[in-house]
Design an enzyme around this catalytic site. Structure first.
Site, PDB file in Angstrom:
ATOM      1  N   ASP A 131       0.847  -1.186   0.000  1.00 35.19           N
ATOM      2  CA  ASP A 131       0.000   0.000   0.000  1.00 35.19           C
ATOM      3  C   ASP A 131       0.885   1.240   0.000  1.00 35.19           C
ATOM      4  O   ASP A 131       2.021   1.207   0.477  1.00 35.19           O
ATOM      5  CB  ASP A 131      -0.882   0.040   1.248  1.00 35.19           C
ATOM      6  CG  ASP A 131      -1.901  -1.087   1.283  1.00 35.19           C
ATOM      7  OD1 ASP A 131      -2.338  -1.530   0.209  1.00 35.19           O
ATOM      8  OD2 ASP A 131      -2.257  -1.522   2.397  1.00 35.19           O
ATOM      9  N   ASP A 154      -1.361  -2.115  -4.533  1.00 29.40           N
ATOM     10  CA  ASP A 154      -2.631  -2.259  -3.826  1.00 29.40           C
ATOM     11  C   ASP A 154      -3.172  -0.870  -3.493  1.00 29.40           C
ATOM     12  O   ASP A 154      -3.091   0.036  -4.312  1.00 29.40           O
ATOM     13  CB  ASP A 154      -2.443  -3.132  -2.579  1.00 29.40           C
ATOM     14  CG  ASP A 154      -3.754  -3.760  -2.094  1.00 29.40           C
ATOM     15  OD1 ASP A 154      -4.816  -3.433  -2.646  1.00 29.40           O
ATOM     16  OD2 ASP A 154      -3.712  -4.562  -1.154  1.00 29.40           O
ATOM     17  N   ASP A 158      -5.344   2.924   2.505  1.00 29.92           N
ATOM     18  CA  ASP A 158      -6.205   1.926   3.130  1.00 29.92           C
ATOM     19  C   ASP A 158      -6.246   2.166   4.635  1.00 29.92           C
ATOM     20  O   ASP A 158      -5.204   2.382   5.270  1.00 29.92           O
ATOM     21  CB  ASP A 158      -5.701   0.511   2.847  1.00 29.92           C
ATOM     22  CG  ASP A 158      -6.024   0.052   1.432  1.00 29.92           C
ATOM     23  OD1 ASP A 158      -6.609   0.840   0.663  1.00 29.92           O
ATOM     24  OD2 ASP A 158      -5.691  -1.104   1.092  1.00 29.92           O
ATOM     25  N   ARG A 211     -13.115   1.890  -5.387  1.00 27.55           N
ATOM     26  CA  ARG A 211     -12.826   2.143  -3.976  1.00 27.55           C
ATOM     27  C   ARG A 211     -12.536   3.624  -3.717  1.00 27.55           C
ATOM     28  O   ARG A 211     -11.425   4.009  -3.374  1.00 27.55           O
ATOM     29  CB  ARG A 211     -11.663   1.277  -3.479  1.00 27.55           C
ATOM     30  CG  ARG A 211     -11.910  -0.207  -3.625  1.00 27.55           C
ATOM     31  CD  ARG A 211     -10.769  -1.024  -3.042  1.00 27.55           C
ATOM     32  NE  ARG A 211     -11.035  -2.463  -3.179  1.00 27.55           N
ATOM     33  CZ  ARG A 211     -10.215  -3.425  -2.752  1.00 27.55           C
ATOM     34  NH1 ARG A 211      -9.073  -3.103  -2.173  1.00 27.55           N
ATOM     35  NH2 ARG A 211     -10.523  -4.683  -2.922  1.00 27.55           N
TER      36      ARG A 211
END
Length: 319
Positions: A131, A154, A158, A211
């Site tokens: 991430d 990714d 997050d 997302r």
């Protein structure tokens, strides 16, 4: 510092009262927009988010950056040039990490795990192999502002595992798939329920896929005044009993602006209001969301595209 293009919104007393009654403004909200570099949202709660202190230290290498962000002492850290690294660098409490002009983190990301009071601003993240920024394990009071994210593995940002009181503002995500996940998994409700309170505002989701955010359990999550451009997957997903307020956003060429449920995840609730749509779907909303406790100013949704494209991402502020 750039000149703000945010226009003043003049409200009559009657109009203000009507908006308060409808929930479009919260008590104490100013009718005119706040300065674009100011902190608003969930990171102002729980004692606020102030970051590090002391004389700034400038880092130019991966080893120096790793040592500085991992120190147990409060610090203001300036990143200069391009730092190439891999994996995730642990960021400890009471840190302010600022990018000098052109500062870039290439190949790695930051992990804020169980720590608090962290500010990350004006950095470009690219080609990360996990991430770019991961906030987890009950980390609190984090402000992620005016960064750019591109071409990573990714998530860009997050947030999961019981983390709370976070603002994600004025960032740009482009040439990337999985942008911003909120909530680790469907089976993590015992740790996440009652937490994951995050504000996303004035971010530019620039042809990123999905997302923006994808939300589990958090309630209320506040998504306002973001610009969504040609997102091939979807804009916002509310799942697993989350409650998401989606207001004052600009959706352009987005077939699926927001919806309930995602993949195997069951639905949450989502309240949508005052959004602007250009060549986009109408979105799916339903249910109620808990009230927003902080004051904030809402730009007119029709102006959000010009405001956000002029101000979001690294290199748009002086820090």
């Amino acid at each position: 510092m750039r000149t703000s293009r945010r226009r003043t919104i003049l409200l009559t007393a009657a109009a203000s009262a009507a908006l308060l009654a409808a929930g479009a403004l919260t008590a104490g909200t100013a009718p005119a927009s706040a300065a674009p570099t100011g902190l608003v949202g969930w990171a102002t709660q729980n004692g606020g988010t102030t970051g590090g202190s002391g004389n700034p230290v400038t880092v130019t290498t991966a080893s120096a950056l790793t040592s500085a962000v991992g120190s147990s002492s409060a610090a203001v850290i300036r990143v200069s040039g391009t730092i190439s690294c891999s994996g995730m660098l642990r960021v400890r409490s009471h840190k302010t990490i600022l990018g000098n002009p052109g500062a870039t983190i290439s190949g790695c990301g930051f992990n804020i795990s169980g720590d608090r009071n962290v500010i990350i601003r004006n950095l470009t993240f690219r080609n990360w192999n996990d991430d770019a920024i991961n906030v987890q394990e009950s980390a609190t009071n984090v402000w992620i502002d005016h960064n750019s994210f591109t071409n990573g593995y990714d998530g860009a940002v997050d947030i999961k595992r019981g983390s709370d009181f976070i603002t994600v503002s004025w960032n740009r995500v482009y040439d990337h798939d999985k942008s911003m996940l909120l909530g680790h998994s469907d089976s993590n409700g015992s740790q996440d329920t009652g937490h994951l309170r995050v504000t996303y505002h004035h971010n530019w989701f620039d042809e990123s896929t999905q997302r923006h955010p994808r939300v589990r359990f958090g309630n209320p999550v506040h998504v306002f005044n973001n610009y969504y451009d040609s997102n091939g997957g979807y804009g916002v997903a509310s799942t697993e009993n989350a409650g998401v307020l989606v207001e004052g956003n600009y959706f352009e060429n987005v077939d699926d602006p927001y919806h309930l449920g995602e993949g195997d995840s069951g639905p949450g609730t989502l309240v949508a209001r005052n959004n602007h749509f250009v060549n986009s779907g109408s979105g799916q909303a339903g249910g109620s969301v808990r009230s927003i406790p902080y004051s904030y100013s809402l730009d007119a949704a029709s102006s959000v595209k010009s405001i956000v494209t002029a101000g979001a991402g690294a290199g748009r502020i002086q820090v």
